[in-house]
Design an enzyme around this catalytic site. Structure first.
Site, PDB file in Angstrom:
ATOM      1  N   GLN A  34     -11.632   9.184  11.195  1.00 18.14           N
ATOM      2  CA  GLN A  34     -11.442   7.815  11.664  1.00 18.14           C
ATOM      3  C   GLN A  34     -12.386   7.444  12.803  1.00 18.14           C
ATOM      4  O   GLN A  34     -12.660   6.265  13.032  1.00 18.14           O
ATOM      5  CB  GLN A  34      -9.991   7.630  12.112  1.00 18.14           C
ATOM      6  CG  GLN A  34      -9.638   6.273  12.702  1.00 18.14           C
ATOM      7  CD  GLN A  34      -9.918   5.080  11.807  1.00 18.14           C
ATOM      8  OE1 GLN A  34     -10.315   4.015  12.279  1.00 18.14           O
ATOM      9  NE2 GLN A  34      -9.726   5.246  10.499  1.00 18.14           N
ATOM     10  N   LYS A  56       0.853  -1.180   0.000  1.00 18.80           N
ATOM     11  CA  LYS A  56       0.000   0.000   0.000  1.00 18.80           C
ATOM     12  C   LYS A  56       0.888   1.230   0.000  1.00 18.80           C
ATOM     13  O   LYS A  56       1.834   1.315   0.780  1.00 18.80           O
ATOM     14  CB  LYS A  56      -0.929   0.046   1.214  1.00 18.80           C
ATOM     15  CG  LYS A  56      -1.939   1.208   1.114  1.00 18.80           C
ATOM     16  CD  LYS A  56      -2.808   1.331   2.356  1.00 18.80           C
ATOM     17  CE  LYS A  56      -2.088   2.079   3.459  1.00 18.80           C
ATOM     18  NZ  LYS A  56      -3.009   2.448   4.569  1.00 18.80           N
ATOM     19  N   LYS A  88       4.768  11.166  16.863  1.00 19.85           N
ATOM     20  CA  LYS A  88       3.370  11.211  17.284  1.00 19.85           C
ATOM     21  C   LYS A  88       3.216  10.615  18.684  1.00 19.85           C
ATOM     22  O   LYS A  88       3.916   9.667  19.054  1.00 19.85           O
ATOM     23  CB  LYS A  88       2.473  10.462  16.303  1.00 19.85           C
ATOM     24  CG  LYS A  88       2.194  11.217  15.009  1.00 19.85           C
ATOM     25  CD  LYS A  88       1.131  10.496  14.193  1.00 19.85           C
ATOM     26  CE  LYS A  88       0.749  11.257  12.946  1.00 19.85           C
ATOM     27  NZ  LYS A  88      -0.318  10.563  12.191  1.00 19.85           N
ATOM     28  N   ASP A 103       1.486   6.632  14.310  1.00 23.77           N
ATOM     29  CA  ASP A 103       1.976   5.750  13.251  1.00 23.77           C
ATOM     30  C   ASP A 103       3.191   6.349  12.553  1.00 23.77           C
ATOM     31  O   ASP A 103       3.575   5.930  11.477  1.00 23.77           O
ATOM     32  CB  ASP A 103       0.880   5.453  12.233  1.00 23.77           C
ATOM     33  CG  ASP A 103       0.346   6.706  11.555  1.00 23.77           C
ATOM     34  OD1 ASP A 103       0.814   7.824  11.892  1.00 23.77           O
ATOM     35  OD2 ASP A 103      -0.539   6.586  10.687  1.00 23.77           O
TER      36      ASP A 103
END
Length: 323
Positions: free
Chosen positions: A138, A67, A227, A223
């Site tokens: 999300q 991806k 973060k 991710d």
């Protein structure tokens, strides 16, 4: 090659389907039948974008692919979502590219699925109050996936944007649940049986002292290097579970506690796949605080893309092109 559009992907893969597919891929990882390859994730140096490539292979399926995509923070003004990605699948027998699948929706639904799988295996079965910190795109995937595994009756949520929080509240109420908008993250944590953090934050939003005994936490926002959503002291004292240890300590929520020396490679009870396979304990007591660090692995993306391809073949959807 089969090409599946964004609209078709939404029609082909349900939340429930995604949960089953991702759970199977986590189990295959634990059984060492599937492997994620090293992640590439870099700042583009253009349009403030971050671009990444995740790849892997599940030899038990078999599924092989990658991806590619990332975060374009100025897309909303162009009528596009900030997260953009596509999945390319290859025939594992020949190496020939065989499918290109739009992955914006699928990324959202597979992230919700991973969180729900951790909730299913680690939260107290009687958990009925969901807390969500972060009410962006999300959040609704997280909500719908959680409802597939737990009988939630009330949702507490906080977001820096009042507009986003209000919009999320409408979705909660449309699903027949009680919605409580909170003025801060502490109030959300104080009420939650299941606490989900899903923000792009780069500093801790949830302190150790705010979390009640018996809470299950899904840390889904971190991710990328830098973060952070949780107090490292909270991470260090929780029962830790991951999708993949290497990613958790390098780009996941655990990176900060790891870098500070509060946890080591031995601090993890196991992967969620190991729990699924019965290779390690999940929750041990009703008062234990359990934490799933969901960084997002390539095999999740490949599993839902393959699901879309197989469903498209059955339903006659997608576009076949000579390649």
């Amino acid at each position: 090659m089969l090409i599946i559009s964004e609209q078709e992907a939404r029609a082909l893969v349900s939340v429930e389907d995604a949960i089953a597919a991702v759970e199977q891929c986590f189990a295959a990882m634990a059984a060492q039948e599937a492997r994620n390859y090293p992640v590439v994730r870099e700042g583009v140096g253009y349009q403030d974008a971050v671009f990444g490539v995740k790849a892997g292979c599940d030899s038990s399926a078999p599924i092989l692919g990658l991806k590619a995509g990332g975060y374009w923070p100025h897309n909303m003004g162009k009528g596009l979502s900030n997260h953009q990605s596509s999945t390319l699948l290859f025939d594992a027998d020949t190496g020939r590219a065989c499918a290109l699948v739009s992955a914006n929706y699928l990324t959202g639904v597979r992230t919700g699925a991973a969180s729900a799988i951790a909730t299913k295996h680690l939260s107290r079965p009687d958990s009925s109050v969901l807390g969500i910190i972060g009410a962006g795109a999300q959040s609704q995937y997280q909500l719908r996936a959680t409802l597939a595994v737990r009988a939630i009756r009330r949702v507490h949520a906080w977001n820096r944007s009042a507009e986003n929080l209000t919009a999320f509240g409408r979705i909660v109420e449309q699903l027949g649940l009680e919605f409580v908008p909170e003025s801060g993250a502490q109030a959300v944590a104080a009420h939650a049986d299941i606490l989900i953090t899903v923000t792009p934050s780069q500093k801790a939003l949830v302190e150790k002292s705010w979390v009640r005994p018996g809470t299950h936490i899904n840390a889904m926002g971190a991710d990328t290097r830098g973060k952070q959503e949780l107090d490292p002291a909270l991470v260090a004292t929780a029962a830790l579970f991951v999708d993949e240890t290497a990613q958790a300590i390098s780009i996941g929520e655990c990176q900060h506690a790891y870098d500070a020396g509060l946890i080591t490679d031995r601090s993890f009870r196991g992967s969620i796949g190991a729990v699924i396979e019965g290779l390690c304990d999940g929750r041990r007591t009703a008062d234990e605080i359990t934490l799933f660090d969901g960084t997002g692995v390539a095999l999740q993306d490949l599993a839902v893309a393959d699901l879309a391809v197989r469903a498209a073949a059955k339903r006659g959807l997608g576009s076949n092109v000579d390649y």
